[in-house]
Enzyme design. Structure first.
Site, PDB file in Angstrom:
ATOM      1  N   CYS A  10       0.839  -1.193   0.000  1.00 61.00           N
ATOM      2  CA  CYS A  10       0.000   0.000   0.000  1.00 61.00           C
ATOM      3  C   CYS A  10       0.875   1.244   0.000  1.00 61.00           C
ATOM      4  O   CYS A  10       1.905   1.299   0.662  1.00 61.00           O
ATOM      5  CB  CYS A  10      -0.939   0.079   1.188  1.00 61.00           C
ATOM      6  SG  CYS A  10      -2.135  -1.233   1.259  1.00 61.00           S
ATOM      7  N   ARG A  48       6.206  -0.512  -4.184  1.00 58.94           N
ATOM      8  CA  ARG A  48       5.821  -1.128  -2.911  1.00 58.94           C
ATOM      9  C   ARG A  48       4.918  -2.345  -3.124  1.00 58.94           C
ATOM     10  O   ARG A  48       4.708  -3.126  -2.206  1.00 58.94           O
ATOM     11  CB  ARG A  48       5.086  -0.105  -2.045  1.00 58.94           C
ATOM     12  CG  ARG A  48       5.954   1.070  -1.667  1.00 58.94           C
ATOM     13  CD  ARG A  48       5.142   2.137  -0.988  1.00 58.94           C
ATOM     14  NE  ARG A  48       4.683   1.734   0.327  1.00 58.94           N
ATOM     15  CZ  ARG A  48       5.393   1.795   1.427  1.00 58.94           C
ATOM     16  NH1 ARG A  48       6.616   2.254   1.385  1.00 58.94           N
ATOM     17  NH2 ARG A  48       4.899   1.424   2.589  1.00 58.94           N
ATOM     18  N   TRP A  88      -2.615  -2.907  -1.704  1.00 62.55           N
ATOM     19  CA  TRP A  88      -2.168  -4.302  -1.784  1.00 62.55           C
ATOM     20  C   TRP A  88      -3.168  -5.078  -0.933  1.00 62.55           C
ATOM     21  O   TRP A  88      -3.195  -4.946   0.292  1.00 62.55           O
ATOM     22  CB  TRP A  88      -0.755  -4.410  -1.230  1.00 62.55           C
ATOM     23  CG  TRP A  88      -0.074  -5.718  -1.473  1.00 62.55           C
ATOM     24  CD1 TRP A  88       0.658  -6.072  -2.569  1.00 62.55           C
ATOM     25  CD2 TRP A  88      -0.039  -6.857  -0.596  1.00 62.55           C
ATOM     26  NE1 TRP A  88       1.133  -7.346  -2.431  1.00 62.55           N
ATOM     27  CE2 TRP A  88       0.729  -7.857  -1.228  1.00 62.55           C
ATOM     28  CE3 TRP A  88      -0.572  -7.129   0.659  1.00 62.55           C
ATOM     29  CZ2 TRP A  88       0.966  -9.093  -0.665  1.00 62.55           C
ATOM     30  CZ3 TRP A  88      -0.338  -8.371   1.238  1.00 62.55           C
ATOM     31  CH2 TRP A  88       0.423  -9.336   0.575  1.00 62.55           C
ATOM     32  N   ASN A 127      -2.923   2.315   5.066  1.00 60.62           N
ATOM     33  CA  ASN A 127      -1.957   1.249   4.809  1.00 60.62           C
ATOM     34  C   ASN A 127      -1.788   0.465   6.100  1.00 60.62           C
ATOM     35  O   ASN A 127      -1.321   1.026   7.093  1.00 60.62           O
ATOM     36  CB  ASN A 127      -0.620   1.872   4.375  1.00 60.62           C
ATOM     37  CG  ASN A 127       0.518   0.879   4.408  1.00 60.62           C
ATOM     38  OD1 ASN A 127       0.304  -0.327   4.413  1.00 60.62           O
ATOM     39  ND2 ASN A 127       1.741   1.385   4.444  1.00 60.62           N
ATOM     40  N   GLY A 128      -2.210  -0.786   6.116  1.00 53.54           N
ATOM     41  CA  GLY A 128      -2.072  -1.585   7.335  1.00 53.54           C
ATOM     42  C   GLY A 128      -3.235  -2.537   7.469  1.00 53.54           C
ATOM     43  O   GLY A 128      -3.972  -2.779   6.513  1.00 53.54           O
ATOM     44  N   GLU A 187      20.076 -16.901  -2.210  1.00 56.85           N
ATOM     45  CA  GLU A 187      19.685 -15.621  -2.812  1.00 56.85           C
ATOM     46  C   GLU A 187      19.423 -15.772  -4.316  1.00 56.85           C
ATOM     47  O   GLU A 187      18.472 -15.200  -4.853  1.00 56.85           O
ATOM     48  CB  GLU A 187      20.782 -14.574  -2.536  1.00 56.85           C
ATOM     49  CG  GLU A 187      20.539 -13.195  -3.118  1.00 56.85           C
ATOM     50  CD  GLU A 187      19.267 -12.507  -2.644  1.00 56.85           C
ATOM     51  OE1 GLU A 187      18.613 -12.988  -1.710  1.00 56.85           O
ATOM     52  OE2 GLU A 187      18.909 -11.482  -3.245  1.00 56.85           O
ATOM     53  N   LYS A 214      15.916 -14.830  -5.960  1.00 59.26           N
ATOM     54  CA  LYS A 214      15.785 -13.854  -7.051  1.00 59.26           C
ATOM     55  C   LYS A 214      15.030 -14.473  -8.216  1.00 59.26           C
ATOM     56  O   LYS A 214      14.121 -13.873  -8.762  1.00 59.26           O
ATOM     57  CB  LYS A 214      17.164 -13.384  -7.572  1.00 59.26           C
ATOM     58  CG  LYS A 214      17.929 -12.432  -6.718  1.00 59.26           C
ATOM     59  CD  LYS A 214      17.437 -11.012  -6.731  1.00 59.26           C
ATOM     60  CE  LYS A 214      16.389 -10.753  -5.694  1.00 59.26           C
ATOM     61  NZ  LYS A 214      16.756 -10.430  -4.369  1.00 59.26           N
ATOM     62  N   GLU A 256      11.308 -15.046  -7.392  1.00 55.78           N
ATOM     63  CA  GLU A 256      10.591 -13.771  -7.220  1.00 55.78           C
ATOM     64  C   GLU A 256      10.183 -13.158  -8.557  1.00 55.78           C
ATOM     65  O   GLU A 256       9.071 -12.671  -8.703  1.00 55.78           O
ATOM     66  CB  GLU A 256      11.496 -12.738  -6.527  1.00 55.78           C
ATOM     67  CG  GLU A 256      11.539 -12.805  -5.025  1.00 55.78           C
ATOM     68  CD  GLU A 256      12.421 -11.708  -4.449  1.00 55.78           C
ATOM     69  OE1 GLU A 256      12.010 -11.081  -3.483  1.00 55.78           O
ATOM     70  OE2 GLU A 256      13.534 -11.457  -4.976  1.00 55.78           O
ATOM     71  N   HIS A 269      20.114 -35.284   0.442  1.00 57.30           N
ATOM     72  CA  HIS A 269      19.024 -35.576   1.380  1.00 57.30           C
ATOM     73  C   HIS A 269      17.679 -35.121   0.841  1.00 57.30           C
ATOM     74  O   HIS A 269      16.779 -34.808   1.618  1.00 57.30           O
ATOM     75  CB  HIS A 269      19.314 -34.913   2.731  1.00 57.30           C
ATOM     76  CG  HIS A 269      20.605 -35.372   3.318  1.00 57.30           C
ATOM     77  ND1 HIS A 269      20.772 -36.629   3.851  1.00 57.30           N
ATOM     78  CD2 HIS A 269      21.817 -34.762   3.397  1.00 57.30           C
ATOM     79  CE1 HIS A 269      22.027 -36.773   4.255  1.00 57.30           C
ATOM     80  NE2 HIS A 269      22.677 -35.655   3.988  1.00 57.30           N
ATOM     81  N   LYS A 284       7.652  -4.322  -1.762  1.00 61.48           N
ATOM     82  CA  LYS A 284       8.992  -3.867  -1.381  1.00 61.48           C
ATOM     83  C   LYS A 284       9.120  -3.750   0.130  1.00 61.48           C
ATOM     84  O   LYS A 284      10.158  -3.987   0.713  1.00 61.48           O
ATOM     85  CB  LYS A 284       9.232  -2.498  -2.024  1.00 61.48           C
ATOM     86  CG  LYS A 284      10.605  -1.915  -1.773  1.00 61.48           C
ATOM     87  CD  LYS A 284      11.580  -2.521  -2.723  1.00 61.48           C
ATOM     88  CE  LYS A 284      13.011  -2.155  -2.440  1.00 61.48           C
ATOM     89  NZ  LYS A 284      13.910  -3.197  -2.947  1.00 61.48           N
TER      90      LYS A 284
HETATM   91  C1  G6P Z   1      10.225  -8.011   0.814  1.00 62.65           C
HETATM   92  C2  G6P Z   1      11.077  -7.508  -0.327  1.00 62.65           C
HETATM   93  C3  G6P Z   1      12.426  -8.201  -0.313  1.00 62.65           C
HETATM   94  C4  G6P Z   1      13.096  -8.025   1.034  1.00 62.65           C
HETATM   95  C5  G6P Z   1      12.190  -8.481   2.184  1.00 62.65           C
HETATM   96  C6  G6P Z   1      12.734  -8.042   3.526  1.00 62.65           C
HETATM   97  O1  G6P Z   1       9.899  -9.341   0.615  1.00 62.65           O
HETATM   98  O2  G6P Z   1      10.432  -7.737  -1.548  1.00 62.65           O
HETATM   99  O3  G6P Z   1      13.251  -7.655  -1.320  1.00 62.65           O
HETATM  100  O4  G6P Z   1      14.270  -8.783   1.058  1.00 62.65           O
HETATM  101  O5  G6P Z   1      10.905  -7.853   2.047  1.00 62.65           O
HETATM  102  O6  G6P Z   1      12.672  -6.655   3.577  1.00 62.65           O
HETATM  103  P1  G6P Z   1      13.610  -5.742   4.421  1.00 62.65           P
HETATM  104  O7  G6P Z   1      13.167  -4.352   4.071  1.00 62.65           O
HETATM  105  O8  G6P Z   1      13.337  -6.053   5.860  1.00 62.65           O
HETATM  106  O9  G6P Z   1      15.001  -6.018   4.028  1.00 62.65           O
END
Ligand code: G6P
Length: 630
Positions: free
Chosen positions: A2, A27, A93, A119-120, A503, A507, A510, A526, A625
Site C-alpha cells: 500500500c 511497494r 495491496w 496502509n495496514g 539468494e 531472485k 521472485e 538428502h 517492497k
Molecule cells: C520483501 C522484499 C524483499 C526483502 C524483504 C525483507 O519481501 O520484496 O526484497 O528482502 O521484504 O525486507 P527488508 O526491508 O526487511 O530487508
C-alpha cells in the site's frame, strides 16, 4: 505494501497524486484510487458514475478508483474533470477483500463527506463494523479500511466537537493493528489529518504546500524536507503548517530533516527497468557504503556505539532479518564468527518474535532490513529490546521506523531502491557485514594483522571487481536465453557460497515465477537430488575456496543425473568447466569475500530469465517492497 500520497497546497493536485503513486508502485499493489476535494460550483465535465457523492456544502469529495495498475486509473480519469488543490491517493495491496474497484481506496463514510486511505490492517475491524452497522452505517466494500471513514463520521458527530484532528486521535485509540491513515473532509477543506500505528508515514514540506506519503520518493520532485511520524501520533497539515500531536494530544515540536536523494536517483535513467539500473549501481552503492567508514585500512565505526571494552566482552551476536536481508545475515554470521571469533545466531524475524528468545548480558542484536519498515523485523526488535538487548539496525532508509527504534544505525548508502527485489541494497548489506566483522576482529585482536591487511586491500577494490562482472552481463544474458525454458532450478553452494545459492534461487523465483530452490550442496543428497533430471538446471556457486573440491563432487553427482550445469567459477578454473554446460567467471578475491562477487551474476541471470519470460521484474506479482503487515 500500500502506498499513500496526499497533498494540500496551491497547486492542482490530480497529477501530484498520480505521479506520487507511480513512484510508490515499487511497494506492490493491485488497485489504485484518488479522492479530491472539489469546489461544487467549479465542478464541470462529464457525468461521474461511481463514488460520486454530493453534499450540501461548498465542497464535495470526488473519488475515482480502479482495480489494476495506475494506468488503468489514468484511463478512467479521462472520463472525469476534477480540479482541486487538496487530495489523497492510494495504491492498495489487498489484505481484506479482493483487489477490485469497490475495495480500492479511498473509502467514504455514509455522507460522502469523509474519505480515508489506509496502509495496514485493522485487527478489530469486524467487531467495530458490527457496532457501526447497529448504529445504522452502511458499508459497500469488504475492506477493514472502510470502518475508518465511518468511525470518523461518528466521532465528528458525537465526540470530537466537529474537529477532524480530535476524531482522528479518538480513532487511533479505538483501533488495534497497524495503520497509516490519512483523512480528507469536505467540511474541513483547509486541512488534511493523519494518524499512524506501525505503518510508515512521512510529511513532506514545501513552499507550495505540504504532503503525506508512505515513502520519500513519492514527493521528491516537490521537496527534500521531511518529518517522520511516529506510532500513535496524529498530524494536521494545512497549506502552510504541519502540526504533530502525541498520543495524549499534546503538540510536539519536531524539526524537519533534509534528504540528499535526488529525483534522478529514483528514476530509470535510460535503463529498461529499475532492477537493471539498480544492479548496475552496485559498485557505487558499495563504495558509498564504505565511504567514511573504511579509509586506508582504518575503520571509523562510531555509529556502532560500542566501546572497545564492550566489544571485547561480547559473548554472542544475534542477527535477525527477512527475505534477501536474511541472506546478508547468514553471510554476517560466517565472517563475524571467522574473523571476530564471536558466536553468531541468525533468525528469521517472524520466527524470532514468537520463539521466546534468550537475551543475556554481553549480547549484541543486529537487525538487517533494506526498507527499515518490515513489520516482523520491527516486532522482533521490540521483543529483543523488551528483554534488554542493545539493537543495531542496518538499513537503507534514513528516518525509517526501525532506524528510529534501534539504539544505533549503520546505514547502507545504496540510494533509493525502487525494484521490488533487493539487489543493490543486498550487496551494500554484505559490505556492512564484512566491515562489522573486520572491525570487531580488529578491536578484539582476533585476526592476524597480515590477514587483516590483505582482506582490507581486497575489500577496497571489490567495487571494481563487481564492475568487471557487470561489464560481462551479456554473457549471462546468453546463458539465460539458452536455459529459460527449464522449469526446475536448483542453486547449490557451500559456506560463503551457500547464502548466495539461497539468494540466487530467491531472485529467480521472485521475478520469473519459476520453481527454484537454494540448497547447501552437502544437503543435496538428502532430498533435492530426487528432483534432478534433464529438465533441471543446477546452478553451482563454486568459487576457488577451501570447499571447492567438495562442491565439485556435488556438481559431478548432479551431472551424472543429466541435469544441465551452470557454474559460477573463479577465472581460470578450467577444471569445473569440464563438468559444466555453462560457466561464468568472476575475478579472484579472498575466499571470505566470494559471496559478494558470486551473487551479482546470479542477480543478472535471474533478471535475464525473467525478461525472456516477459515478466514485470520491477513489480513481480504478489510481492511488495516494504512488508508492513504480518
Ligand atoms: C520483501 C522484499 C524483499 C526483502 C524483504 C525483507 O519481501 O520484496 O526484497 O528482502 O521484504 O525486507 P527488508 O526491508 O526487511 O530487508
Amino acid at each position: 505494501m500500500c502506498g499513500i500520497v496526499a497533498y494540500i497546497g496551491n497547486n492542482n493536485c490530480k497529477n501530484i497524486l498520480i505521479n506520487g503513486l507511480k513512484r510508490l508502485e515499487y511497494r506492490g499493489y493491485d488497485s489504485a484510487g484518488i479522492g479530491i476535494l472539489a469546489k461544487k460550483d467549479a465542478i464541470s465535465g462529464k457525468k461521474i458514475k461511481s463514488n460520486d457523492k454530493v453534499n450540501k456544502n461548498k465542497y464535495e469529495i470526488k473519488v475515482v478508483k480502479q482495480a489494476g495498475k495506475i494506468k488503468e486509473l489514468e484511463k478512467l480519469l479521462e472520463n472525469f474533470d476534477i480540479d482541486g488543490t487538496v487530495g489523497i491517493g492510494h495504491t492498495r495491496w489487498a489484505t481484506h477483500g479482493e483487489p477490485n474497484q469497490v475495495n480500492a481506496h479511498p473509502h467514504l463514510d455514509c455522507t460522502g463527506k469523509i474519505a480515508v486511505v489506509h496502509n495496514g490492517i485493522i485487527e478489530n475491524y469486524a467487531e467495530l463494523k458490527e457496532e457501526l452497522i447497529k448504529k445504522g452505517h452502511k458499508f459497500v466494500s469488504n475492506t477493514d479500511t472502510e470502518i475508518l471513514s465511518h468511525l470518523l463520521e461518528e466521532y465528528l458527530k458525537n465526540e470530537a466537537d466537529g474537529k477532524l484532528l480530535i476524531a482522528m486521535q479518538r480513532l487511533l485509540r479505538k483501533i488495534r493493528g497497524s495503520g497509516a491513515i490519512v483523512a480528507l473532509s469536505a467540511e474541513h477543506p483547509d486541512e488534511l489529518v493523519a494518524g499512524r500505528i506501525a505503518s510508515p508515514l512521512i510529511v513532506g514540506i514545501s513552499r507550495d504546500g505540504n504532503f503525506f506519503a508512505s515513502d520519500m520518493p513519492a514527493v521528491l520532485e516537490h521537496t527534500h524536507n521531511f518529518v517522520v511520524i511516529n506510532d500513535y501520533e496524529s498530524v494536521r497539515i494545512t497549506k502552510e503548517k504541519v502540526e504533530i500531536y502525541d498520543f495524549e494530544g499534546i503538540l510536539i515540536n519536531r524539526e524537519p530533516f533534509k534528504v540528499n536523494w535526488t529525483l534522478k536517483s529514483a528514476e530509470k535513467a535510460g535503463y529498461e527497468d529499475f532492477m537493471l539500473k539498480e544492479m548496475f549501481e552496485q559498485p557505487y552503492g558499495i563504495r558509498e557504503t564504505m565511504r567514511g567508514r573504511l579509509t586506508n585500512g582504518t575503520f571509523n565505526f562510531e555509529e556502532i556505539n560500542l566501546s572497545n571494552e564492550q566489544i571485547k566482552n561480547l559473548r554472542k551476536i544475534q542477527i535477525i532479518a527477512c527475505g534477501t536481508s536474511l541472506h546478508a545475515a547468514l553471510t554476517g554470521k560466517l565472517v563475524i564468527e571467522k574473523w571476530a571469533n564471536i558466536p553468531v545466531e541468525v533468525d528469521i524475524s517472524s520466527e524470532y518474535r514468537y520463539r521466546d528468545p534468550i537475551v543475556n548480558d554481553n549480547f549484541l542484536f543486529i537487525a538487517i532490513t533494506q526498507s527499515g519498515e518490515t513489520i516482523d523485523t520491527l516486532a522482533a526488535i521490540r521483543e529483543a529490546k523488551r528483554k534488554g538487548a542493545k539493537v543495531i539496525a542496518v538499513t537503507n532508509v534514513v528516518g525509517s521506523t526501525i532506524a528510529r527504534e534501534s539504539d544505533s544505525v549503520v546505514y547502507t548508502h545504496a540510494g533509493p531502491e525502487i525494484g521490488v527485489c533487493a539487489t543493490k541494497t543486498f550487496t551494500a548489506q554484505i559490505i556492512v557485514m564484512y566491515m562489522i566483522g573486520l572491525y570487531l576482529a580488529r578491536v578484539k585482536g582476533s585476526i592476524k594483522s597480515d590477514e587483516y591487511s590483505q582482506i582490507i586491500e581486497e575489500i577496497e577494490i571489490i567495487p571494481n571487481k563487481v564492475q568487471q562482472i557487470l561489464n560481462s552481463a551479456d554473457k549471462l544474458k546468453k546463458i539465460a536465453d539458452e536455459t529459460y525454458k527449464h522449469t526446475c532450478f536448483l542453486f547449490l553452494g557451500r559456506i560463503y557460497g551457500f547464502p548466495m545459492a539461497l539468494e540466487g534461487a530467491l531472485k529467480l523465483k521472485e521475478i520469473s515465477y519459476i520453481h527454484a530452490e537454494g540448497y547447501a550442496a552437502g544437503e543435496m543428497k538428502h532430498g533435492p537430488i530426487a528432483l534432478t533430471d534433464s529438465k533441471t538446471v543446477v546452478v553451482g556457486v563454486i568459487p576457488q575456496d577451501f570447499v571447492y573440491e567438495k562442491m565439485l563432487s556435488n556438481l559431478q553427482e548432479v551431472k551424472a543425473r543429466n541435469a544441465k550445469i551452470f557454474s559460477i567459477i573463479t577465472e581460470g578454473d578450467n577444471n569445473t568447466k569440464k563438468y559444466s554446460d555453462y560457466v561464468f567467471e568472476i575475478p579472484k578475491t579472498s575466499e571470505e569475500l566470494y559471496g559478494i562477487l558470486t551473487v551479482v551474476p546470479l542477480q543478472l541471470y535471474a533478471y535475464y530469465i525473467a525478461k525472456n519470460l516477459d515478466r514485470n521484474v520491477d513489480q513481480p506479482r504478489n510481492l511488495a517492497k516494504s512488508v508492513t503487515v504480518e
